[in-house]
Scaffold this motif. Structure first.
Motif, PDB file in Angstrom:
ATOM      1  N   PRO A 120      30.482  36.002  34.231  1.00  0.00           N
ATOM      2  CA  PRO A 120      31.007  36.372  32.915  1.00  0.00           C
ATOM      3  C   PRO A 120      32.490  36.721  33.027  1.00  0.00           C
ATOM      4  CG  PRO A 120      29.719  38.163  33.831  1.00  0.00           C
ATOM      5  CD  PRO A 120      29.657  37.049  34.827  1.00  0.00           C
ATOM      6  N   MET A 121      33.275  36.134  32.182  1.00  0.00           N
ATOM      7  CA  MET A 121      34.722  36.363  32.261  1.00  0.00           C
ATOM      8  C   MET A 121      35.348  36.402  30.881  1.00  0.00           C
ATOM      9  SD  MET A 121      36.177  33.835  35.117  1.00  0.00           S
ATOM     10  CE  MET A 121      37.853  34.292  35.292  1.00  0.00           C
ATOM     11  N   LEU A 122      36.272  37.291  30.706  1.00  0.00           N
ATOM     12  CA  LEU A 122      37.080  37.298  29.485  1.00  0.00           C
ATOM     13  C   LEU A 122      38.521  37.083  29.931  1.00  0.00           C
ATOM     14  CD1 LEU A 122      37.433  37.824  26.449  1.00  0.00           C
ATOM     15  CD2 LEU A 122      37.668  40.237  26.972  1.00  0.00           C
ATOM     16  N   VAL A 123      39.140  36.066  29.381  1.00  0.00           N
ATOM     17  CA  VAL A 123      40.508  35.742  29.792  1.00  0.00           C
ATOM     18  C   VAL A 123      41.461  36.027  28.645  1.00  0.00           C
ATOM     19  CG1 VAL A 123      42.049  33.930  30.590  1.00  0.00           C
ATOM     20  CG2 VAL A 123      39.688  33.945  31.346  1.00  0.00           C
ATOM     21  N   ALA A 133      44.181  43.904  29.113  1.00  0.00           N
ATOM     22  CA  ALA A 133      43.071  43.663  30.044  1.00  0.00           C
ATOM     23  C   ALA A 133      42.748  44.952  30.800  1.00  0.00           C
ATOM     24  CB  ALA A 133      43.439  42.546  31.003  1.00  0.00           C
ATOM     25  N   ARG A 134      43.775  45.620  31.227  1.00  0.00           N
ATOM     26  CA  ARG A 134      43.571  46.868  31.980  1.00  0.00           C
ATOM     27  C   ARG A 134      42.920  47.923  31.094  1.00  0.00           C
ATOM     28  NH1 ARG A 134      45.569  46.739  36.889  1.00  0.00           N
ATOM     29  NH2 ARG A 134      44.531  48.727  37.064  1.00  0.00           N
ATOM     30  N   ARG A 135      43.424  48.009  29.864  1.00  0.00           N
ATOM     31  CA  ARG A 135      42.872  49.029  28.961  1.00  0.00           C
ATOM     32  C   ARG A 135      41.413  48.769  28.666  1.00  0.00           C
ATOM     33  NH1 ARG A 135      47.385  50.097  24.381  1.00  0.00           N
ATOM     34  NH2 ARG A 135      45.717  51.248  23.367  1.00  0.00           N
ATOM     35  N   LEU A 136      41.087  47.514  28.513  1.00  0.00           N
ATOM     36  CA  LEU A 136      39.696  47.163  28.230  1.00  0.00           C
ATOM     37  C   LEU A 136      38.802  47.585  29.399  1.00  0.00           C
ATOM     38  CD1 LEU A 136      38.583  45.709  25.757  1.00  0.00           C
ATOM     39  CD2 LEU A 136      38.614  43.600  27.067  1.00  0.00           C
ATOM     40  N   ALA A 137      39.295  47.295  30.597  1.00  0.00           N
ATOM     41  CA  ALA A 137      38.509  47.657  31.774  1.00  0.00           C
ATOM     42  C   ALA A 137      38.403  49.171  31.919  1.00  0.00           C
ATOM     43  CB  ALA A 137      39.139  47.046  33.016  1.00  0.00           C
ATOM     44  N   GLN A 138      39.460  49.868  31.490  1.00  0.00           N
ATOM     45  CA  GLN A 138      39.425  51.335  31.593  1.00  0.00           C
ATOM     46  C   GLN A 138      38.478  51.922  30.557  1.00  0.00           C
ATOM     47  OE1 GLN A 138      43.487  52.583  31.214  1.00  0.00           O
ATOM     48  NE2 GLN A 138      43.914  52.037  33.343  1.00  0.00           N
ATOM     49  N   GLU A 139      38.553  51.380  29.349  1.00  0.00           N
ATOM     50  CA  GLU A 139      37.772  51.979  28.285  1.00  0.00           C
ATOM     51  C   GLU A 139      36.305  51.580  28.334  1.00  0.00           C
ATOM     52  OE1 GLU A 139      37.973  52.692  23.478  1.00  0.00           O
ATOM     53  OE2 GLU A 139      39.550  51.551  24.472  1.00  0.00           O
ATOM     54  N   PHE A 140      36.037  50.424  28.892  1.00  0.00           N
ATOM     55  CA  PHE A 140      34.639  49.967  28.969  1.00  0.00           C
ATOM     56  C   PHE A 140      34.255  49.748  30.431  1.00  0.00           C
ATOM     57  CE2 PHE A 140      36.302  48.673  24.881  1.00  0.00           C
ATOM     58  CZ  PHE A 140      35.281  48.946  23.984  1.00  0.00           C
ATOM     59  N   PRO A 141      34.331  50.820  31.206  1.00  0.00           N
ATOM     60  CA  PRO A 141      34.112  50.623  32.650  1.00  0.00           C
ATOM     61  C   PRO A 141      32.692  50.168  32.984  1.00  0.00           C
ATOM     62  CG  PRO A 141      34.192  52.953  32.148  1.00  0.00           C
ATOM     63  CD  PRO A 141      34.500  52.246  30.871  1.00  0.00           C
ATOM     64  N   CYS A 196      34.262  40.139  34.207  1.00  0.00           N
ATOM     65  CA  CYS A 196      35.631  40.186  34.739  1.00  0.00           C
ATOM     66  C   CYS A 196      36.621  39.911  33.603  1.00  0.00           C
ATOM     67  CB  CYS A 196      35.737  39.110  35.802  1.00  0.00           C
ATOM     68  SG  CYS A 196      37.230  39.166  36.726  1.00  0.00           S
ATOM     69  N   VAL A 197      37.551  40.815  33.412  1.00  0.00           N
ATOM     70  CA  VAL A 197      38.588  40.544  32.420  1.00  0.00           C
ATOM     71  C   VAL A 197      39.886  40.247  33.170  1.00  0.00           C
ATOM     72  CG1 VAL A 197      38.957  43.029  32.038  1.00  0.00           C
ATOM     73  CG2 VAL A 197      39.849  41.406  30.405  1.00  0.00           C
ATOM     74  N   VAL A 198      40.460  39.096  32.895  1.00  0.00           N
ATOM     75  CA  VAL A 198      41.676  38.678  33.600  1.00  0.00           C
ATOM     76  C   VAL A 198      42.750  38.260  32.596  1.00  0.00           C
ATOM     77  CG1 VAL A 198      40.525  37.886  35.691  1.00  0.00           C
ATOM     78  CG2 VAL A 198      40.838  36.304  33.812  1.00  0.00           C
ATOM     79  N   HIS A 199      43.989  38.233  33.073  1.00  0.00           N
ATOM     80  CA  HIS A 199      45.090  37.748  32.240  1.00  0.00           C
ATOM     81  C   HIS A 199      45.699  36.562  32.942  1.00  0.00           C
ATOM     82  CE1 HIS A 199      48.338  39.316  34.888  1.00  0.00           C
ATOM     83  NE2 HIS A 199      47.353  40.120  35.262  1.00  0.00           N
ATOM     84  N   MET A 200      46.051  35.569  32.218  1.00  0.00           N
ATOM     85  CA  MET A 200      46.727  34.429  32.850  1.00  0.00           C
ATOM     86  C   MET A 200      47.394  33.541  31.804  1.00  0.00           C
ATOM     87  SD  MET A 200      43.647  31.929  34.052  1.00  0.00           S
ATOM     88  CE  MET A 200      42.987  33.140  35.172  1.00  0.00           C
ATOM     89  N   GLU A 201      48.295  32.698  32.294  1.00  0.00           N
ATOM     90  CA  GLU A 201      48.975  31.751  31.409  1.00  0.00           C
ATOM     91  C   GLU A 201      48.051  30.567  31.129  1.00  0.00           C
ATOM     92  OE1 GLU A 201      52.200  31.576  30.092  1.00  0.00           O
ATOM     93  OE2 GLU A 201      52.991  33.446  30.927  1.00  0.00           O
ATOM     94  N   ILE A 202      48.426  29.805  30.154  1.00  0.00           N
ATOM     95  CA  ILE A 202      47.581  28.694  29.691  1.00  0.00           C
ATOM     96  C   ILE A 202      47.287  27.683  30.811  1.00  0.00           C
ATOM     97  CG2 ILE A 202      49.540  27.356  28.836  1.00  0.00           C
ATOM     98  CD1 ILE A 202      47.719  26.449  26.558  1.00  0.00           C
ATOM     99  N   ASN A 203      48.225  27.561  31.751  1.00  0.00           N
ATOM    100  CA  ASN A 203      48.016  26.616  32.843  1.00  0.00           C
ATOM    101  C   ASN A 203      46.756  26.974  33.626  1.00  0.00           C
ATOM    102  OD1 ASN A 203      50.774  27.420  32.194  1.00  0.00           O
ATOM    103  ND2 ASN A 203      51.307  25.546  33.295  1.00  0.00           N
ATOM    104  N   GLY A 204      46.570  28.281  33.838  1.00  0.00           N
ATOM    105  CA  GLY A 204      45.380  28.747  34.540  1.00  0.00           C
ATOM    106  C   GLY A 204      44.129  28.455  33.732  1.00  0.00           C
TER     107      GLY A 204
END
Ligand SMILES: Nc1ncnc2c1ncn2[C@@H]1O[C@H](COP(=O)(O)OP(=O)(O)OP(=O)(O)O)[C@@H](O)[C@H]1O
Length: 857
Positions: A393-396, A409-417, A486-494
């Motif tokens: 499961p991933m949220l990008v 992304a960080r806030r989401l992971a912090q608030e919904f640990p 997993c919540v991640v951040h990335m550019e469209i290329n990724g």
């Protein structure tokens, strides 16, 4: 051939033996007086051209005229005629036609090549000649031609002329060949204003001049001279210019020669191409045998869109790495390079090498990482292995740099640990102030990064501003094994690479609407150059907008990221909607940890945790309106149903929420963020998907709500509505199934499954029993396929609902027709065949682990 040439011995013209003149047996029938004639038989006029050279010993036609003198050239073993006689002329005449004044029949052409002629004064009386060939003689002056006022074509190549066109200009001379002479300069040729083509190859000319008024000149060839500079061509309409084999070192003064199409500059010492920039009509450029050494020179000609033929052979540039592909990439208009046809394949390969389309790059990345991974020993991961039916499961979160995706992304992971973990990428860039290794990124050296690539560690990589970024499988796994998404951040290329994998992340685009706000945020950070800020806030942002507009469904959701707080609220709302949590602030207005809201839920939640901990961790697979569920989904749902005797609080909340959504849809309340997301065009669905996304399912959920039921069907209770509906559907279904044709039964099966089957989340289906709290057993996929469906029943149901909506005394809000319209679409009524619904019917929130951080009690 360079440098001054001495007096030349004419070389024999390259003519085959058969071209030797044959004697006309009875020339006496033609009376030649000057160039005029009287004929008794016009057939006799087939006079052949005479070639005056013959190898020693061979028979040679010599006119009877005694005044002919034979000279023997000992050195070459040739015999040549040195003095022109009437007979020679007669034999050289051809092409009878009207004289220019139109009153006489005259010979128009005279050809006397290779006679070693030095004196042509005899020709003075041939005033009507239009085409004269005196090549391969020993002429040093041409004054005799002054009388030929009608001359159009003159070939005096291979002579000993030292001056050009030194006779009275003929009225309409168009072509002149003065090649292979001893001419050193070009006089003023303004009188020859009809001149179209002039060949001055193989002379000793040092500068181009005298052409100023030659407005008709289209072809100029000055190859093998001693010209050091290009000039004297200002504003001429020359189309073909040959300056090959001169002493040129640069291309200059061609910017006003706007009609130039073919330019031959081979065999010079040219280093740069900067003089060619404005040659907008150039079609062919020959630079063979020059000194062009740098690929950067291409920039001077790459905008010449008409250029098709280019030759760089024998230039140092051909030794440059990827020379051919670089040139082809820069000038995709080329059809021939270095005498070789440029193929479409070469063009594609060049583009893929230097500027691969994002999809190609992503595919290459995917291939690279997959191949490297296969080369490694296989690895067993702690968590459930990802598979097609159960991906990680991933949220990008994506968007242009500094749009705030990392922070969100960080806030989401912090608030919904209990639900999300932050997936940490690797990067070769140096940490910004305040960034921590292992928290923001894994900061590694480029060498280390490459080692990881070769070890097949990455799922995707991305090169940006000279730095490398990559997400490893371990980074995802380390979150997954915690039982988190997993919540991640990335550019469209990724993202493009991820779309090639078996992962099924949800992609949320954070798009700055105001470029100013975006710019300010970037400038505030103080780590970007002006150029970077401009690029990101303009091109990069525009690219995201374009993809979003032109590829509906590429992103699962778009959030305006001008105000990060608001953007986060939207994201959070989305997650909370999904999780079924409602209130994240306590009475004092402080934010609290999102837990499943009610007390009973808490209890259930802890029970559930305990229950779950006894099993292997699994991921729930929530499904939504319009989601297309597969058999695999069903399998996993069924497996899960076997493992769990009851629904998780998350699922229950999800059911409640969707019931609520259906009610709202009918009542016309404004939809929530979540609803917006999934109300997209319908796409053909598999049976369970139809169940979940179908209007029928919405209707099914509607009748669970007594208030709504009372509004739509006054006096009707849950029970009797259910019975009525079931009768309506089942009764028809049975009737139809008994008499159905094989074709229709096939169709029926699918939809019938949709009506009675369970979804993976069992959102509506559990409620179909109409008994609250009573769980229905999950239906096996095999059982689903055995059920029979009748589309007529659905139509009837639709009609009935339509009628009830119409008859209802309640005011139907604009949203209500949408539900009815949904039925139409679902049943294919009024649907345009070509109208394909967006593919994006997945929920935005990824599959959320059911257990969160599970601990064995
Ligand atoms: N694995 C990855 N694949 C693709 N893109 C990535 C990856 N990791 C990071 N990125 C993206 O690369 C860009 C540059 O990252 P970097 O951390 O240097 O930028 P930033 O200025 O901090 O931007 P942001 O605030 O958007 O993260 C960012 O847009 C980031 O989200």
């Amino acid at each position: 051939m360079k440098g001054k040439k001495g007096k030349k011995t004419p070389t024999p013209p390259p003519q085959p033996e058969e071209n030797l003149a044959e004697v006309q047996e009875e020339p006496s029938e033609i009376k030649i007086d000057g160039q005029m004639m009287t004929l008794s038989d016009s057939n006799i006029l087939n006079t052949n051209q005479i070639t005056g050279y013959k190898n020693k010993g061979d028979s040679l036609f010599i006119p009877d005229d005694a005044s002919s003198i034979l000279l023997e050239d000992e050195e070459e073993g040739m015999i040549k005629v040195a003095v022109l006689t009437q007979e020679i002329v007669v034999d050289g005449l051809s092409n009878v036609g009207c004289s220019a004044c139109g009153t006489k029949q005259v010979f128009l052409n005279l050809s006397l090549p290779g006679f070693g002629l030095q004196d042509i004064s005899l020709l003075q009386k041939y005033i009507y000649l239009q085409k004269l060939n005196l090549s391969y003689n020993s002429l040093s002056e041409l004054s005799a031609l002054s009388c030929m006022r009608y001359l159009i074509e003159l070939d005096v190549s291979h002579n000993e002329l030292t001056s050009l066109l030194d006779f009275q200009p003929p009225f309409g001379l168009q072509e002149a060949n003065f090649s292979h002479n001893l001419i050193e300069s070009m006089p003023d040729l303004s009188a020859y204003n009809h001149l179209v083509k002039i060949n001055l190859d193989y002379n000793n000319i040092v500068a181009i001049s005298g052409l100023k008024d030659c407005k008709s000149l289209l072809h100029l060839t000055l190859s093998h001279n001693n010209i050091e500079e290009i000039g004297g061509l200002d504003k001429l309409k020359i189309r073909h210019l040959n300056l090959s084999y001169n002493q040129l070192t640069q291309i200059e003064n061609l910017d006003t020669v706007l009609e130039l199409q073919e330019l031959d500059l081979s065999g010079n010492s040219i280093f740069g191409l900067n003089g060619l920039t404005s040659s907008s009509r150039l079609y062919s450029l020959n630079l063979e045998g020059n000194q062009v050494s740098s690929l950067s020179e291409i920039q001077h000609i790459d905008s010449t869109t008409t250029l098709r033929i280019l030759n760089f052979l024998k230039n140092p540039i051909v030794n440059e790495e990827e020379y051919r592909k670089s040139v082809i990439f820069a000038m995709q208009q080329l059809s021939e390079l270095d005498h070789q046809v440029v193929t479409v394949e070469e063009k594609v390969a060049a583009v893929n090498l230097f500027d691969p389309p994002a999809e190609v790059q992503a595919a290459l990345d995917h291939i690279t990482h997959t191949v490297y991974r296969f080369l490694q020993p296989s690895k067993i991961y702690e968590s459930t292995l990802p598979s097609i039916e159960m991906p990680y499961p991933m949220l990008v979160l994506t968007g242009p740099q500094a749009c705030g995706k990392r922070e969100l992304a960080r806030r989401l992971a912090q608030e919904f640990p209990d639900y999300f973990g932050f997936g940490i990428s690797h990067t070769t860039r140096v940490p910004y102030p305040g960034e921590q290794d292992g928290k923001d990124y894994h900061f590694v050296t480029p060498d280390h990064f490459q080692i990881l690539v070769r070890q097949g560690c990455f799922v995707q990589t991305f090169k940006h501003d000279g730095c490398l970024y990559g997400l490893t499988l371990d980074a995802v796994e380390s979150v997954a094994k915690e039982g988190l998404a997993c919540v991640v951040h990335m550019e469209i290329n990724g993202i493009r690479t991820l779309k090639n994998t078996y992962f099924e992340p949800r992609f949320v685009l954070l798009l700055p609407v105001s470029s100013e706000a975006h710019r300010e945020r970037m400038v505030e950070r103080g780590v970007y150059t002006e150029a970077q800020v401009n690029y990101v806030t303009q091109q990069r942002k525009a690219m995201y907008q374009e993809v979003n507009q032109e590829h509906p469904g590429f992103f699962d959701m778009v959030i305006n990221s001008d105000k990060l707080g608001e953007a986060y609220d939207r994201l959070r709302q989305l997650v909370m909607d999904y999780l079924g949590t409602t209130d994240l602030t306590n009475v004092e207005g402080e934010s609290v940890q999102p837990r499943l809201s009610t007390t009973e839920n808490k209890d259930e939640s802890s029970t559930h945790h305990t229950t779950m901990s006894a099993h292997r961790r699994t991921w729930s697979r929530p499904s939504f309106q319009g989601e297309s569920a597969t058999t695999n989904d069903l399998n996993s749902a069924n497996n899960k149903a076997k493992l769990e005797s009851r629904k998780t609080p998350v699922e229950e909340a999800s059911i409640r929420r969707r019931q609520h959504a259906a009610i709202e849809a009918v009542e016309g309340f404004s939809p929530s963020v979540y609803d917006d997301l999934f109300r997209r065009p319908m796409v053909p669905m598999t049976a369970p998907g139809m169940l979940e996304g179908s209007p029928m399912a919405q209707a099914a959920s509607m009748y669970q709500d007594p208030a709504l039921l009372a509004a739509l069907y006054p006096g009707m209770t849950n029970e009797n509505f259910e019975v009525g509906m079931a009768q309506q559907i089942n009764g028809k279904s049975n009737t139809k199934s008994n008499s159905s044709t094989p074709d229709s039964s096939n169709q029926s099966q699918v939809a019938s499954s949709g009506l009675s089957g369970l979804s993976s989340a069992r959102g509506f289906s559990d409620q179909e029993s109409g008994k609250e709290g009573k769980c229905k057993e999950a239906i096996e996929p095999s059982a689903l396929s055995e059920q029979v469906l009748d589309l007529t029943a659905l139509s009837d149901a639709l009609e009935s609902l339509r009628g009830s909506l119409k008859d209802s005394s309640r005011t139907i809000t604009p949203l209500a027709p949408r539900l009815v319209q949904g039925f139409d679409e679902w049943l294919g009524i009024g649907r345009d065949e070509g109208d394909r619904g967006g593919a994006n019917t997945k929920p935005v929130v990824p599959s959320i682990p059911t257990g969160g951080r599970l601990t064995v009690e």
